[in-house]
Design an enzyme around this catalytic site. Structure first.
Site, mmCIF file in Angstrom:
data_model
loop_
_atom_site.group_PDB
_atom_site.id
_atom_site.type_symbol
_atom_site.label_atom_id
_atom_site.label_comp_id
_atom_site.label_asym_id
_atom_site.label_seq_id
_atom_site.Cartn_x
_atom_site.Cartn_y
_atom_site.Cartn_z
ATOM 1 N N CYS A 114 0.833 -1.215 0.000
ATOM 2 C CA CYS A 114 0.000 0.000 0.000
ATOM 3 C C CYS A 114 0.864 1.259 0.000
ATOM 4 O O CYS A 114 0.473 2.292 -0.560
ATOM 5 C CB CYS A 114 -0.961 0.001 1.188
ATOM 6 S SG CYS A 114 -0.132 -0.166 2.785
ATOM 7 N N HIS A 165 -1.412 1.247 7.413
ATOM 8 C CA HIS A 165 -1.879 1.161 6.037
ATOM 9 C C HIS A 165 -1.738 2.548 5.411
ATOM 10 O O HIS A 165 -1.687 3.554 6.125
ATOM 11 C CB HIS A 165 -3.353 0.716 6.060
ATOM 12 C CG HIS A 165 -3.953 0.500 4.709
ATOM 13 N ND1 HIS A 165 -3.380 -0.321 3.754
ATOM 14 C CD2 HIS A 165 -5.087 1.001 4.143
ATOM 15 C CE1 HIS A 165 -4.142 -0.320 2.665
ATOM 16 N NE2 HIS A 165 -5.177 0.479 2.876
#
Length: 366
Positions: A34, A313
């Site tokens: 990510c 994330h």
């Protein structure tokens, strides 16, 4: 490799208002990639950079076999996205991720990585490749140059003593600015100035602050005394001095990295600072050497989600054709402009919401 119709909901939502020629594609995650996906989306929607990369891809087609590297893989990926028949969907950036992992051991794992470290690595790697290609082109007159030479800043001296302008790539043309580090001797008042280039600005942050105040702190005057005295060439001795940093040349695209991760000795690790730092949609840069305001507009934010530096994330918020979009790996959604301020940070030391702006991309106006 193109997957599914994950973006068809977005396509329906935009309907007839879908920007002509634009593509909104999510990127598949290959196990903690990510950090890479969020930065790639920000760079893809940095239009001058994207256009140069697509042009590079076109120019490369006529050169014959070119060894694969990070630049060729990135050009392939951006071309793949921009030439899709569908307007939305998901693409797997597999070749690009494999190449990154091959080139840099740091990213060759499924551990949580730092998006800012990745951005720095990527831009510097692209510059290195373009500079090497430029040198090859100079020694071989028949080979068309794959890069553009633009004039910038400092002169370099050639072996024969003639000054020449340094080669500046289109990566520099998009992101490079120049800082001037001024040191004034408090005894003789002589000012020593040293220029240095930057591709992004890393700013210290404080609770309940703003980008404007962080930039002011970045350029604030610091006194050098006691053990930190400055060696003044004119006085030929160590002297008390004042030092400050100003922006001499503003970049076309201003990238600001907020230092949200701070090493805490008592913890023995990095801690994420959940501070609220307001980043405006329109920014005036006033700490320039000629005191003229440079105006910028926010078009991308890489957001870190999670309470720590070793896990979490990344997602990105992107402004495209006056609409804000939310890119979370393979998912792409529309969001209201007002939602951007939910990513400023928290006024509390502990917060349930940890989705905070980490890297900001501003495009110059005019």
């Amino acid at each position: 490799m193109v997957m599914g119709a994950a973006g068809s909901k977005l396509e329906k939502a935009l309907g007839d208002q879908f920007p002509e020629g634009e593509r909104y594609f999510g990127l598949e995650n290959f196990g903690n990639t990510c950090y890479c996906n969020s930065v790639l989306q920000a760079l893809y929607f940095c239009v001058p950079f994207r256009e140069q990369l697509l042009e590079y891809y076109e120019g490369r087609k006529n050169v014959g076999d070119v060894e694969e590297n990070i630049l060729t893989c990135l050009a392939d990926l951006f071309t793949q996205i921009s030439s899709q028949k569908k307007k939305t969907g998901v693409i797997a950036p597999k070749r690009f991720v494999q190449r990154v992992r091959k080139e840099n051991e740091l990213f060759n794992s499924h551990m949580h990585q730092d998006a800012h470290e990745f951005l720095n690595f990527l831009l510097n790697e692209l510059v290195d490749i373009l500079e090497k290609e430029s040198n090859v082109a100079k020694t071989s007159p028949e080979t068309p140059s794959l890069s553009q030479k633009v004039v910038n800043g400092t002169n370099h001296i050639q072996d024969n003593g003639i000054k020449k302008e340094p080669f500046v790539t289109w990566v520099h043309k998009s992101f490079q600015g120049i800082l001037t580090n001024e040191t004034r001797c408090l005894r003789c008042e002589t000012v020593t100035a040293r220029d240095e280039t930057f591709l992004d600005l890393s700013l210290d942050i404080e609770q309940n602050s703003s980008i404007t105040s962080c930039l002011k702190n970045f350029s604030s005057t610091e006194t050098l005394n006691a053990e930190d005295k400055f060696f003044c060439d004119k006085c030929c001795s160590l002297q008390e001095a004042q030092k400050r940093m100003k922006i001499k040349k503003t970049p076309n695209v201003l990238v600001i990295h907020l230092k949200r991760f701070k090493y805490m000795e008592q913890l023995g690790r990095n801690k994420k600072l959940l501070y609220r730092v307001v980043f405006p949609l329109e920014l005036k840069l006033s700490n320039t050497i000629n005191n003229s305001d440079a105006e910028y507009s926010l078009f991308a934010v890489v957001v870190h989600v999670g309470g720590g530096s070793n896990h979490g994330h990344y997602v990105s918020l992107i402004k495209s054709h006056n609409r804000w979009l939310y890119f979370d790996d393979d998912n792409v959604d529309m969001i209201d402009e007002s939602a951007v301020q939910t990513y400023f940070g928290s006024t509390q030391e502990f917060s349930n919401n940890t989705d905070y702006g980490y890297i900001l991309f501003y495009e110059g106006l005019g």
